[in-house]
Design an enzyme around this catalytic site. Structure first.
Site, PDB file in Angstrom:
ATOM      1  N   GLU A  93     -16.469   6.137   6.080  1.00 30.00           N
ATOM      2  CA  GLU A  93     -15.617   5.521   7.099  1.00 30.00           C
ATOM      3  C   GLU A  93     -15.478   6.452   8.289  1.00 30.00           C
ATOM      4  O   GLU A  93     -15.992   7.564   8.283  1.00 30.00           O
ATOM      5  CB  GLU A  93     -14.242   5.187   6.512  1.00 30.00           C
ATOM      6  CG  GLU A  93     -13.488   6.375   5.938  1.00 30.00           C
ATOM      7  CD  GLU A  93     -12.150   6.005   5.298  1.00 30.00           C
ATOM      8  OE1 GLU A  93     -11.562   4.982   5.653  1.00 30.00           O
ATOM      9  OE2 GLU A  93     -11.699   6.779   4.428  1.00 30.00           O
TER      10      GLU A  93
ATOM     11  N   ARG B  68       9.576  18.205  -8.851  1.00 24.90           N
ATOM     12  CA  ARG B  68      10.866  17.920  -9.500  1.00 24.90           C
ATOM     13  C   ARG B  68      12.016  18.677  -8.832  1.00 24.90           C
ATOM     14  O   ARG B  68      13.167  18.334  -8.998  1.00 24.90           O
ATOM     15  CB  ARG B  68      10.805  18.281 -10.990  1.00 24.90           C
ATOM     16  CG  ARG B  68       9.840  17.405 -11.778  1.00 24.90           C
ATOM     17  CD  ARG B  68       9.652  17.924 -13.172  1.00 24.90           C
ATOM     18  NE  ARG B  68       9.183  19.307 -13.137  1.00 24.90           N
ATOM     19  CZ  ARG B  68       8.944  20.055 -14.214  1.00 24.90           C
ATOM     20  NH1 ARG B  68       9.117  19.552 -15.418  1.00 24.90           N
ATOM     21  NH2 ARG B  68       8.531  21.300 -14.090  1.00 24.90           N
TER      22      ARG B  68
ATOM     23  N   LYS C  60      -2.721   6.839   0.844  1.00 23.68           N
ATOM     24  CA  LYS C  60      -2.500   7.175   2.248  1.00 23.68           C
ATOM     25  C   LYS C  60      -1.444   8.283   2.287  1.00 23.68           C
ATOM     26  O   LYS C  60      -0.256   8.025   2.482  1.00 23.68           O
ATOM     27  CB  LYS C  60      -2.078   5.927   3.029  1.00 23.68           C
ATOM     28  CG  LYS C  60      -2.282   6.069   4.510  1.00 23.68           C
ATOM     29  CD  LYS C  60      -2.282   4.727   5.199  1.00 23.68           C
ATOM     30  CE  LYS C  60      -2.134   4.858   6.697  1.00 23.68           C
ATOM     31  NZ  LYS C  60      -3.230   5.574   7.344  1.00 23.68           N
TER      32      LYS C  60
ATOM     33  N   ARG D  72       0.830  -1.207   0.000  1.00 27.25           N
ATOM     34  CA  ARG D  72       0.000   0.000   0.000  1.00 27.25           C
ATOM     35  C   ARG D  72       0.867   1.261   0.000  1.00 27.25           C
ATOM     36  O   ARG D  72       0.560   2.242  -0.685  1.00 27.25           O
ATOM     37  CB  ARG D  72      -0.955  -0.011   1.202  1.00 27.25           C
ATOM     38  CG  ARG D  72      -2.001   1.095   1.128  1.00 27.25           C
ATOM     39  CD  ARG D  72      -3.103   0.933   2.149  1.00 27.25           C
ATOM     40  NE  ARG D  72      -2.621   1.121   3.500  1.00 27.25           N
ATOM     41  CZ  ARG D  72      -3.362   0.953   4.597  1.00 27.25           C
ATOM     42  NH1 ARG D  72      -4.624   0.563   4.490  1.00 27.25           N
ATOM     43  NH2 ARG D  72      -2.861   1.133   5.805  1.00 27.25           N
TER      44      ARG D  72
HETATM   45  N1  PMP Z   1      -9.402   4.734   7.063  1.00 30.47           N
HETATM   46  C1  PMP Z   1      -8.528   5.724   7.269  1.00 30.47           C
HETATM   47  C2  PMP Z   1      -8.846   7.092   6.808  1.00 30.47           C
HETATM   48  C3  PMP Z   1      -7.311   5.463   7.912  1.00 30.47           C
HETATM   49  O1  PMP Z   1      -6.425   6.438   8.117  1.00 30.47           O
HETATM   50  C4  PMP Z   1      -7.039   4.139   8.359  1.00 30.47           C
HETATM   51  C5  PMP Z   1      -5.802   3.756   9.084  1.00 30.47           C
HETATM   52  N2  PMP Z   1      -4.780   4.547   9.101  1.00 30.47           N
HETATM   53  C6  PMP Z   1      -8.004   3.143   8.128  1.00 30.47           C
HETATM   54  C7  PMP Z   1      -9.159   3.487   7.471  1.00 30.47           C
HETATM   55  C8  PMP Z   1      -7.772   1.732   8.557  1.00 30.47           C
HETATM   56  O2  PMP Z   1      -6.776   1.141   7.774  1.00 30.47           O
HETATM   57  P1  PMP Z   1      -5.850  -0.019   8.308  1.00 30.47           P
HETATM   58  O3  PMP Z   1      -6.729  -1.098   8.779  1.00 30.47           O
HETATM   59  O4  PMP Z   1      -5.036  -0.412   7.139  1.00 30.47           O
HETATM   60  O5  PMP Z   1      -5.029   0.551   9.418  1.00 30.47           O
END
Ligand code: PMP
Length: 293
Positions: free
Chosen positions: A186, A107, A153, A54
């Site tokens: 989420e 750059r 991320k 990731r």
């Molecule tokens: N959503 C967001 C926005 C996050 O930042 C994270 C974890 N950092 C997750 C979901 C959960 O991801 P993971 O299970 O890979 O930690």
């Protein structure tokens, strides 16, 4: 006094107090970079290769070339854990664009900064896992994938921080974020699941969420338990009338949600499927992973 933690910085292990990067780093100036949060349990790094995949995918997507192979990054993480004599840890890997000038042009930043921090873990109090948490839906929407894909991320977490601020001001530990269209996305740093009539539902990755690694593990463990799992578009109504609800993330693991926007979810206590999954997850994290030694 406890020994000072060692931080891996561009190939060297340096004491925490000396682990510094330039104020001209575009990670600092613009949030230009990527990161991962990983955990080690019982002397093993949990889902390390999935986190590395990731990280490298996030970097690729923002046109950032990490000057280490995945294998070298893997070794550096293990080396840092060994240097700090950690067996149970939270690991933060950051790759920033590096030092440049005051313009946006990446750059002008020839050398990304790579940082690996390993530290003891700060868990939510155990009591919250037993009682469950209360959440509130926040007004700030999750970034649209058409603008900034939440699957990256990136170091730019303001979207989530603004949501967290709303939750804090509402006196709740977590906030639920919706998509631009008002569907369930989420938490501010966790994915969401609901249980209805013995089946598990979670929003699909294309809705604009981070494709969580804990989410992936929980889906697999549930299937092994014979619990049907669906990726489905969810509304707030679905969550209000769910039998159970929980959040998943590397830091939070699996945390039950018992109330959302004042609506009691199910019986208002962590439900049987949530409890089973917490137990299975805890067993699994103790068993699998890449050995540190
Ligand atoms: N959503 C967001 C926005 C996050 O930042 C994270 C974890 N950092 C997750 C979901 C959960 O991801 P993971 O299970 O890979 O930690």
């Amino acid at each position: 006094m406890a020994e000072e933690l060692l931080v891996w910085l561009n190939g060297e292990l340096v004491p925490k107090s000396q682990a510094k990067v330039s104020v001209f780093d575009h990670g600092f100036l613009y949030g230009d970079g990527v990161f991962e949060g990983i955990r080690a349990y019982n002397g093993k790094v949990f889902m390390l290769d999935e986190h590395l995949d990731r990280l490298y995918d996030s970097a690729k997507s923002i046109w950032l070339t990490i000057p280490l192979t995945k294998e070298q990054m893997r070794d550096a993480i293990l080396q840092t854990l060994r240097a700090n004599k950690l067996r149970d840890a939270y690991i933060r890997v950051v790759v920033s664009r590096g030092e440049g000038d005051l313009g946006l042009d990446p750059r002008k930043c020839p050398k990304p900064n790579i940082v690996i921090i390993t530290d003891r873990i700060e868990l939510f109090p155990e009591e919250l896992y037993e009682r469950g948490i209360e959440m509130v839906t926040v007004s700030v929407r999750r970034n649209s994938p058409q603008a900034l894909n939440p699957n990256i991320k990136s170091l730019n977490y303001l979207n989530n921080i603004l949501a967290k601020i709303e939750a804090i001001n509402a006196g709740k530990p977590e906030g639920l974020m919706l998509t631009l269209d008002g569907y369930v996305a989420e938490g501010t740093g966790e994915n969401i699941f609901i249980v209805k009539r013995g089946e598990l539902f979670t929003p699909p990755a294309y809705m604009g969420i981070l494709k969580g690694i804990t989410r992936q593990v929980v889906m697999k463990l549930a299937q092994e338990e014979g619990i049907p799992v669906h990726e489905a578009v969810l509304t707030l109504h679905d969550v209000y009338i769910a039998d159970e609800c929980f959040l998943t993330g590397t830091g939070a693991e699996i945390i039950p949600v018992v109330k959302l926007d004042g609506r009691v979810i199910g019986d208002g206590v962590p439900g049987p499927i949530t409890k089973t999954l917490i137990q299975k997850f805890r067993q699994y994290t103790q068993q699998v992973g890449v050995p540190i030694e």
